[in-house]
Design a protein around this motif. Structure first.
Motif, short mmCIF file in Angstrom:
data_model
loop_
_atom_site.label_atom_id
_atom_site.label_comp_id
_atom_site.label_asym_id
_atom_site.label_seq_id
_atom_site.Cartn_x
_atom_site.Cartn_y
_atom_site.Cartn_z
N HIS A 28 -11.73 -33.19 3.61
CA HIS A 28 -10.57 -32.95 3.12
C HIS A 28 -9.50 -33.28 4.07
N ARG A 29 -9.72 -33.04 5.53
CA ARG A 29 -8.75 -33.28 6.42
C ARG A 29 -8.81 -34.58 6.70
N MET A 30 -9.66 -35.33 6.85
CA MET A 30 -9.77 -36.96 6.84
C MET A 30 -9.06 -37.60 5.72
N THR A 31 -9.26 -37.26 4.56
CA THR A 31 -8.52 -38.11 3.36
C THR A 31 -7.07 -37.76 3.49
N GLY A 32 -6.70 -36.46 4.18
CA GLY A 32 -5.20 -36.36 4.14
C GLY A 32 -4.74 -37.35 5.41
N VAL A 33 -5.37 -37.69 6.41
CA VAL A 33 -4.93 -38.86 7.25
C VAL A 33 -5.08 -40.09 6.68
N MET A 34 -6.07 -40.29 6.06
CA MET A 34 -6.13 -41.54 5.08
C MET A 34 -4.91 -41.94 4.04
N LEU A 35 -4.66 -40.99 3.50
CA LEU A 35 -3.47 -41.07 2.61
C LEU A 35 -2.21 -41.14 3.13
N SER A 36 -2.07 -40.52 4.47
CA SER A 36 -0.85 -40.75 5.18
C SER A 36 -0.75 -42.13 5.87
N ALA A 37 -1.77 -42.63 6.27
CA ALA A 37 -1.90 -43.98 6.69
C ALA A 37 -1.88 -44.98 5.49
N GLY A 38 -2.32 -44.69 4.48
CA GLY A 38 -2.20 -45.46 3.22
C GLY A 38 -0.89 -45.62 2.73
N LEU A 39 -0.16 -44.62 2.85
CA LEU A 39 1.40 -44.83 2.70
C LEU A 39 2.10 -46.11 3.27
N LEU A 41 0.84 -48.80 4.06
CA LEU A 41 0.45 -50.00 3.05
C LEU A 41 1.05 -49.80 1.88
N PHE A 42 1.18 -48.81 1.26
CA PHE A 42 2.08 -48.48 0.04
C PHE A 42 3.38 -48.99 0.10
N VAL A 43 4.36 -48.56 1.41
CA VAL A 43 5.45 -49.24 1.58
C VAL A 43 5.58 -50.58 1.77
N TYR A 44 4.63 -51.14 2.38
CA TYR A 44 4.63 -52.58 2.54
C TYR A 44 4.58 -53.31 1.26
N VAL A 45 4.11 -52.86 0.03
CA VAL A 45 3.69 -53.48 -1.12
C VAL A 45 4.96 -53.23 -2.01
N ILE A 46 5.62 -52.07 -1.78
CA ILE A 46 6.91 -51.91 -2.28
C ILE A 46 8.34 -52.80 -1.89
N SER A 47 8.02 -53.01 -0.45
CA SER A 47 8.89 -53.74 0.15
C SER A 47 8.99 -55.22 -0.30
N ALA A 48 7.74 -55.50 -0.22
CA ALA A 48 7.21 -56.93 -0.74
C ALA A 48 7.93 -57.11 -2.29
N LEU A 49 7.55 -56.40 -2.96
CA LEU A 49 8.29 -56.51 -4.48
C LEU A 49 9.58 -56.52 -4.46
N ALA A 50 10.18 -55.71 -3.51
CA ALA A 50 11.87 -55.66 -3.50
C ALA A 50 12.05 -57.20 -2.86
N GLY A 51 11.42 -57.69 -2.00
CA GLY A 51 11.56 -59.02 -1.29
C GLY A 51 11.67 -60.21 -2.01
N GLY A 52 11.59 -60.47 -3.34
CA GLY A 52 11.44 -61.71 -3.91
C GLY A 52 10.26 -62.11 -3.98
N ALA A 53 10.23 -63.28 -4.57
CA ALA A 53 8.97 -64.02 -5.24
C ALA A 53 8.14 -64.43 -3.76
N GLU A 54 8.67 -64.97 -2.99
CA GLU A 54 7.85 -65.51 -1.88
C GLU A 54 7.29 -64.33 -1.06
N SER A 55 7.95 -63.24 -0.84
CA SER A 55 7.35 -62.14 -0.34
C SER A 55 6.29 -61.41 -1.05
#
Length: 129
Positions: A28-39, A41-55
């Motif tokens: 449970h503790r390890m998955t909490g760390v994984m979720l934090s680190a995964g965020l 990657l999630f922010v990268y995906v959201i920023s790529a969506l906002a960055g336009g077609a090339e991004s």
């Protein structure tokens, strides 16, 4: 002053076996760390969506690699495992279910539920059901 060598040694991993509930707690503790680190990657995906077609195309190329797909599914499993463990903690907050047999049964239910939820998400996402 002499050192007492007759004292028992502390248990270590070769002698002591963690109970299932201990393994679940550590996971449970390890998955909490994984979720934090995964965020990140999630922010990268959201920023790529906002960055336009090339991004977006660059992000799609990166995310279609097998390693990032594995990381994505690991993130989804971590999310469901963390959720199921949180539900178990809510049950504990009622002050019940602390018997050893019940603890182990709930741990197995937690593992099975998180796997089933992950598989259902895979089927839903892959086949659009």
């Amino acid at each position: 002053m002499a050192i007492n060598t007759n004292r028992p040694t502390s248990p270590h991993l070769q002698v002591y076996r963690l109970p299932l509930t201990g393994i679940i707690s550590i996971t449970h503790r390890m998955t909490g760390v994984m979720l934090s680190a995964g965020l990140i990657l999630f922010v990268y995906v959201i920023s790529a969506l906002a960055g336009g077609a090339e991004s977006y195309d660059t992000m799609q190329t990166i995310m279609n690699q097998w390693l990032f797909k594995l990381v994505g599914w690991g993130f989804i499993y971590a999310l469901f495992f963390h959720l199921c463990h949180g539900v178990r903690h809510l049950i504990w907050d009622t002050g019940s279910s602390f018997e050893l047999e019940t603890l182990n049964r709930y741990a197995m239910i937690e593992l099975a539920s998180s796997l089933i939820l992950t598989l259902m998400t895979f089927v839903w996402g892959h086949y659009g059901l």
